[in-house]
Design an enzyme around this catalytic site. Structure first.
Site, short mmCIF file in Angstrom:
data_model
loop_
_atom_site.label_atom_id
_atom_site.label_comp_id
_atom_site.label_asym_id
_atom_site.label_seq_id
_atom_site.Cartn_x
_atom_site.Cartn_y
_atom_site.Cartn_z
CD GLU A 242 -2.91 -10.72 2.73
OE1 GLU A 242 -3.21 -11.13 1.59
OE2 GLU A 242 -3.54 -9.84 3.33
CD GLU A 347 -2.35 -4.34 6.10
OE1 GLU A 347 -3.50 -4.73 5.80
OE2 GLU A 347 -1.33 -4.72 5.50
C1 XIL Z 1 -6.33 -3.08 0.67
C2 XIL Z 1 -6.60 -1.61 0.37
O1 XIL Z 1 -6.99 -0.98 1.57
C3 XIL Z 1 -7.68 -1.47 -0.69
O2 XIL Z 1 -7.81 -0.11 -1.07
C4 XIL Z 1 -7.36 -2.31 -1.90
O3 XIL Z 1 -8.46 -2.28 -2.79
C5 XIL Z 1 -7.08 -3.74 -1.49
O4 XIL Z 1 -6.05 -3.77 -0.51
N1 XIL Z 1 -4.15 -6.64 3.57
C6 XIL Z 1 -3.15 -5.85 3.06
C7 XIL Z 1 -3.48 -4.54 2.47
O5 XIL Z 1 -1.97 -6.19 3.21
O6 XIL Z 1 -2.62 -4.20 1.43
C8 XIL Z 1 -4.92 -4.50 1.97
O7 XIL Z 1 -5.22 -3.18 1.52
C9 XIL Z 1 -5.86 -4.96 3.06
C10 XIL Z 1 -5.54 -6.36 3.47
#
Ligand code: XIL
Length: 436
Positions: A242, A347
């Protein structure tokens, strides 16, 4: 062959019917140009709650066969693919998501949290459906960098805690491959790592100090994975997450403020230096369908002084909504694949509605979600076979709604009673049960 024609004709009939009735699963007209409002969204939503904003299209309808695994194997993308057609998408009725994706050379992953490994009702689902694991949180800098050890050693120090190793041990004993997530990120990273003597009262360190810290941290990470006996499980690692805004500018993180924009280059350079050859190094981000060209440009700039690429892959988070455009997403996957790099969805979760207008989990919306998953996955398989995309893995950001980071948006594959949703059947390419 006869079978293929049968499916082709069924598909054509379905498409004609849809064209006549205009029954796309969502209404494109309702979708605004969300790219324009991304900044606002980022302001009102907590950092970790990043969102993807796409338009919807998703009219591709596929027909699946209940063919056997051996028939399906004949159609793997590793074959000299003439032209992939929808009828080539067949589901293995026995087995889970991983068994279906395996036919096409695609890994099937889930994120893993500690809540998921304590009860067999969850672990059964994971082992049945997935062969790749990403730690949802416990491999993030917040959980692997130790303040006391850093103060003691004077360098940014990595320390694996039990929470992290318990999950790794579970993955190992269940024969899982691992995606590492994540080394360098603005979020879930302790602030104190950027300050003199690791003390926030003492001001930010200079560029050289921060680069030394970064190198030491990345080096230790791979050394410890090796020493602890986990390195072989990892096939991919998100090196930077990101870092690019939707307008192509660099996110104003402390990494960027202290090191400059080339912190990304250095992160990849150190990861390339210390990671085993077997671990592919990824840049990972969200909203990439709105910033595709910037990410491609970034990826192409990550070369050493001999011109050798330091990056192996681009990760697309895929925190989507049923109102987001699958066409846009596919265009992005095509553009990333055209770089020659590996591409993964890292994700995936598909919330209901749009990010501006989250919908309730009504039957209608859940049907649309099932179709969305089906269409997304089947199009990826088709395009992989046609050579227009190169997606080697699809990781879901969990599997059950109540354990999702977006548990208010029903984005995953199982409902809170662990009943498979249309979404599950869609993700598993089971057309008949995917909500059509
Ligand atoms: C999220 C997790 O799912 C949560 O449990 C935590 O509170 C915050 O992070 N992008 C990413 C992930 O790269 O690491 C994130 O995961 C969601 C967005």
């Amino acid at each position: 062959m006869k079978k293929i024609f049968r499916f082709a004709s069924v598909m054509i009939m379905v498409l004609m019917l849809l064209a006549m009735t205009g029954c796309d699963k969502t209404d494109n007209d309702k979708i605004v140009d969300t790219a324009a409002v991304v900044e606002d969204d980022k302001e009102i939503i907590p950092v970790e709650d990043n969102v993807s904003k796409e338009e919807d299209s998703a009219t591709d309808i596929e027909v699946i066969d209940d063919g056997t695994a051996s028939e399906a194997e004949e159609l793997t993308p590793t074959e000299p693919a003439e032209k992939a057609t929808s009828d080539q998408i067949t589901a293995v009725i026995e087995g889970g998501i991983k068994d279906v994706y395996e036919q096409y050379g695609i890994k099937a992953g889930t994120c893993l949290s500690d809540a998921m490994i304590t009860q067999s009702k969850y672990t059964d689902i994971i082992t049945e459906n997935f062969n790749s694991i990403t730690h949802e949180n416990f491999m993030k800098p917040d959980y692997l960098i130790s303040k006391s050890k850093s103060i003691e050693t004077g360098e940014l120090s990595v320390e694996f805690t039990k929470r992290t190793t318990d999950l790794l041990d579970w993955a190992k004993s269940n024969g899982m491959s691992m995606r590492g997530h994540v080394l360098v990120w603005h979020s879930q990273t302790p602030d104190w790592i950027f300050y003199k003597n690791f003390d926030k009262a003492q001001g930010l360190v200079d560029r050289d100090t921060m680069l030394t810290r970064m190198e030491s941290y990345i080096k230790q990470m791979f050394e410890q994975l090796d020493t602890l006996g986990y390195a072989d499980m990892f096939y991919a690692y998100d090196v930077v997450n990101e870092a690019i805004n939707d307008d192509g500018s660099y996110r104003d993180s402390l990494w960027k403020q202290i090191v400059g924009e080339d912190f990304i280059w250095y992160a990849f350079s150190y990861a390339d230096k210390y990671a085993p050859e077997t671990i592919k190094l990824y840049y990972n981000d969200y909203n990439e369908q709105f910033k595709t060209d910037y990410i491609v440009k970034l990826a192409e700039s990550l070369v050493d002084d001999t011109g050798r690429s330091l990056i192996d892959g681009i990760g697309c988070q895929g925190h989507l909504y049923t109102g987001d455009s699958i066409d846009d997403y596919m265009s992005m996957l095509q553009a990333f694949s055209a770089t020659g790099l590996d591409v993964q969805i890292t994700e995936l979760d598909v919330s209901l509605g749009t990010w501006q207008n989250i919908l309730k989990a009504t039957e209608e919306n859940l049907l649309a979600q099932g179709q969305y998953y089906y269409e997304m996955v089947s199009r990826i398989i088709e395009e992989n076979a046609a050579g227009t995309t190169n997606v080697s893995g699809i990781t879901y950001w969990g599997f059950v709604d109540n354990l999702s980071w977006r548990n208010d948006r029903s984005p995953l594959l199982f409902d809170s009673n662990l009943e498979p949703k249309y979404a599950y059947h869609g993700a598993r390419l089971d057309y008949d049960n995917a909500g059509y």
